[in-house]
Motif scaffolding. Structure first.
Motif, PDB file in Angstrom:
ATOM      1  N   VAL A 184       8.391   1.217  -5.902  1.00 42.28           N
ATOM      2  CA  VAL A 184       9.499   0.264  -6.031  1.00 42.28           C
ATOM      3  C   VAL A 184      10.832   0.987  -5.886  1.00 42.28           C
ATOM      4  O   VAL A 184      11.779   0.465  -5.288  1.00 42.28           O
ATOM      5  CB  VAL A 184       9.425  -0.477  -7.379  1.00 42.28           C
ATOM      6  CG1 VAL A 184      10.694  -1.308  -7.614  1.00 42.28           C
ATOM      7  CG2 VAL A 184       8.199  -1.378  -7.436  1.00 42.28           C
ATOM      8  N   CYS A 185      10.902   2.207  -6.404  1.00 35.01           N
ATOM      9  CA  CYS A 185      12.135   2.998  -6.349  1.00 35.01           C
ATOM     10  C   CYS A 185      12.282   3.774  -5.046  1.00 35.01           C
ATOM     11  O   CYS A 185      13.263   4.517  -4.879  1.00 35.01           O
ATOM     12  CB  CYS A 185      12.181   3.968  -7.526  1.00 35.01           C
ATOM     13  SG  CYS A 185      12.364   3.159  -9.128  1.00 35.01           S
ATOM     14  N   GLY A 186      11.327   3.645  -4.131  1.00 33.47           N
ATOM     15  CA  GLY A 186      11.493   4.221  -2.799  1.00 33.47           C
ATOM     16  C   GLY A 186      10.906   5.592  -2.579  1.00 33.47           C
ATOM     17  O   GLY A 186      11.111   6.182  -1.513  1.00 33.47           O
ATOM     18  N   ASN A 187      10.170   6.133  -3.541  1.00 34.85           N
ATOM     19  CA  ASN A 187       9.590   7.466  -3.378  1.00 34.85           C
ATOM     20  C   ASN A 187       8.246   7.546  -4.091  1.00 34.85           C
ATOM     21  O   ASN A 187       8.222   7.723  -5.307  1.00 34.85           O
ATOM     22  CB  ASN A 187      10.537   8.532  -3.929  1.00 34.85           C
ATOM     23  CG  ASN A 187      10.010   9.945  -3.688  1.00 34.85           C
ATOM     24  OD1 ASN A 187       9.233  10.162  -2.769  1.00 34.85           O
ATOM     25  ND2 ASN A 187      10.439  10.872  -4.525  1.00 34.85           N
ATOM     26  N   PRO A 188       7.132   7.372  -3.364  1.00 31.90           N
ATOM     27  CA  PRO A 188       7.014   7.256  -1.902  1.00 31.90           C
ATOM     28  C   PRO A 188       7.365   5.851  -1.427  1.00 31.90           C
ATOM     29  O   PRO A 188       7.385   4.914  -2.221  1.00 31.90           O
ATOM     30  CB  PRO A 188       5.518   7.530  -1.676  1.00 31.90           C
ATOM     31  CG  PRO A 188       4.861   6.977  -2.909  1.00 31.90           C
ATOM     32  CD  PRO A 188       5.813   7.298  -4.032  1.00 31.90           C
ATOM     33  N   THR A 211       0.853  -1.179   0.000  1.00 30.83           N
ATOM     34  CA  THR A 211       0.000   0.000   0.000  1.00 30.83           C
ATOM     35  C   THR A 211       0.892   1.232   0.000  1.00 30.83           C
ATOM     36  O   THR A 211       2.018   1.208   0.516  1.00 30.83           O
ATOM     37  CB  THR A 211      -0.929   0.053   1.224  1.00 30.83           C
ATOM     38  OG1 THR A 211      -0.139   0.240   2.405  1.00 30.83           O
ATOM     39  CG2 THR A 211      -1.730  -1.221   1.361  1.00 30.83           C
ATOM     40  N   ALA A 212       0.393   2.308  -0.603  1.00 26.41           N
ATOM     41  CA  ALA A 212       1.146   3.558  -0.630  1.00 26.41           C
ATOM     42  C   ALA A 212       0.173   4.718  -0.702  1.00 26.41           C
ATOM     43  O   ALA A 212      -0.933   4.598  -1.235  1.00 26.41           O
ATOM     44  CB  ALA A 212       2.111   3.597  -1.820  1.00 26.41           C
ATOM     45  N   PHE A 213       0.604   5.852  -0.164  1.00 30.23           N
ATOM     46  CA  PHE A 213      -0.228   7.039  -0.084  1.00 30.23           C
ATOM     47  C   PHE A 213       0.503   8.240  -0.676  1.00 30.23           C
ATOM     48  O   PHE A 213       1.727   8.338  -0.594  1.00 30.23           O
ATOM     49  CB  PHE A 213      -0.568   7.357   1.377  1.00 30.23           C
ATOM     50  CG  PHE A 213      -1.545   6.405   2.012  1.00 30.23           C
ATOM     51  CD1 PHE A 213      -2.852   6.786   2.253  1.00 30.23           C
ATOM     52  CD2 PHE A 213      -1.145   5.127   2.386  1.00 30.23           C
ATOM     53  CE1 PHE A 213      -3.749   5.913   2.850  1.00 30.23           C
ATOM     54  CE2 PHE A 213      -2.036   4.242   2.984  1.00 30.23           C
ATOM     55  CZ  PHE A 213      -3.344   4.639   3.223  1.00 30.23           C
ATOM     56  N   TYR A 214      -0.256   9.143  -1.270  1.00 32.12           N
ATOM     57  CA  TYR A 214       0.209  10.490  -1.560  1.00 32.12           C
ATOM     58  C   TYR A 214      -0.586  11.416  -0.659  1.00 32.12           C
ATOM     59  O   TYR A 214      -1.777  11.647  -0.878  1.00 32.12           O
ATOM     60  CB  TYR A 214      -0.011  10.847  -3.031  1.00 32.12           C
ATOM     61  CG  TYR A 214       1.115  10.423  -3.937  1.00 32.12           C
ATOM     62  CD1 TYR A 214       2.421  10.877  -3.725  1.00 32.12           C
ATOM     63  CD2 TYR A 214       0.892   9.568  -5.007  1.00 32.12           C
ATOM     64  CE1 TYR A 214       3.452  10.490  -4.538  1.00 32.12           C
ATOM     65  CE2 TYR A 214       1.928   9.178  -5.842  1.00 32.12           C
ATOM     66  CZ  TYR A 214       3.205   9.644  -5.599  1.00 32.12           C
ATOM     67  OH  TYR A 214       4.241   9.254  -6.413  1.00 32.12           O
ATOM     68  N   GLY A 215       0.073  11.910   0.402  1.00 31.89           N
ATOM     69  CA  GLY A 215      -0.664  12.669   1.403  1.00 31.89           C
ATOM     70  C   GLY A 215      -1.663  11.754   2.081  1.00 31.89           C
ATOM     71  O   GLY A 215      -1.323  10.703   2.601  1.00 31.89           O
TER      72      GLY A 215
END
Length: 231
Positions: A50-54, A11-15
């Protein structure tokens, strides 16, 4: 056999906005794997995660058997994982040669670049800029090349040249490729396997041929003039 790239429950979030919702995906060594979906589905976010950002909020990302989930971007790049990002992001004031001198020159893959080595990157056509972005990603001699929307905004003839080059890298150099694309036809024709993403979720997976034949893929991405299938 352990996958070269393994994404598990990410899972990942932008804000406050959740962009990825428990994504599972893997890429085996020697494969071309395509991730297709509409604009805003979360495809580019997955590649950036995958590249760490986010960084992933939950889940894990393994590359060559190593957990890279919490590594910073520069450390991930040192593991021989390279990305050609959406929007190309070349250095526009540098010449083609200067862009490629950030590492090993691979202009031989794209003869058009050899004719423009002393031309500034910002003055190249869109197709030439995309060739340069891919060439620059290859400088580190990666084990995995990740390409984000390489066909975006390009004429059909140039798109075909770009995809021919990707296939050549895979077949002749045994380079593993993870391809994010809105151009479902070209991506799935090229890929050994594919995934479909909708609203941050993987909804379908199969071989490229299987996905091309799925009615829901045809209706969403290939029919009604929404996708141009170049010869």
């Amino acid at each position: 056999m352990t996958a070269l790239l393994s994404i598990r429950g990410v899972t990942a979030f932008y804000g406050r906005v959740q962009a990825l919702k428990g994504v599972d995906l893997f890429v085996d060594a020697g494969e071309i794997v395509a991730l297709i979906g509409a604009n805003g589905a979360g495809k580019s976010t997955l590649m950036m995660t995958v590249c760490g950002n986010p960084q992933a909020r939950d889940g894990s990302i393994y590359f060559a058997g190593e957990d890279i989930t919490r590594l910073p971007t520069h450390e991930i790049a040192r593991r021989k994982l390279a990305q050609s990002p959406e929007g190309r992001r070349i250095f526009p004031r540098m010449t083609v040669l200067e862009n490629l001198q950030m590492g090993a020159t691979v202009a031989a893959l794209f003869p058009r670049l050899q004719q423009r080595l002393h031309q500034r990157g910002g003055t190249l056509s869109g197709g030439e800029q995309q060739m340069l972005a891919i060439a620059r990603a290859l400088m580190s001699r990666p084990r995995l090349l990740m390409l984000d929307e390489p066909s975006l905004g390009l004429a059909p003839l140039i798109v075909r040249q770009i995809f021919d080059a990707i296939k050549k890298l895979n077949v002749e150099d045994d380079l593993t490729v993870f391809l994010v694309e809105q151009n479902a036809y070209h991506a799935l024709k090229l890929a050994h396997r594919g995934y479909v993403m909708v609203n941050g979720l993987i909804t379908l997976t199969g071989t490229g041929a299987e996905l091309l034949d799925r009615p829901e893929v045809k209706s969403a991405y290939l029919e009604g003039g929404r996708q141009q299938a170049a010869p």
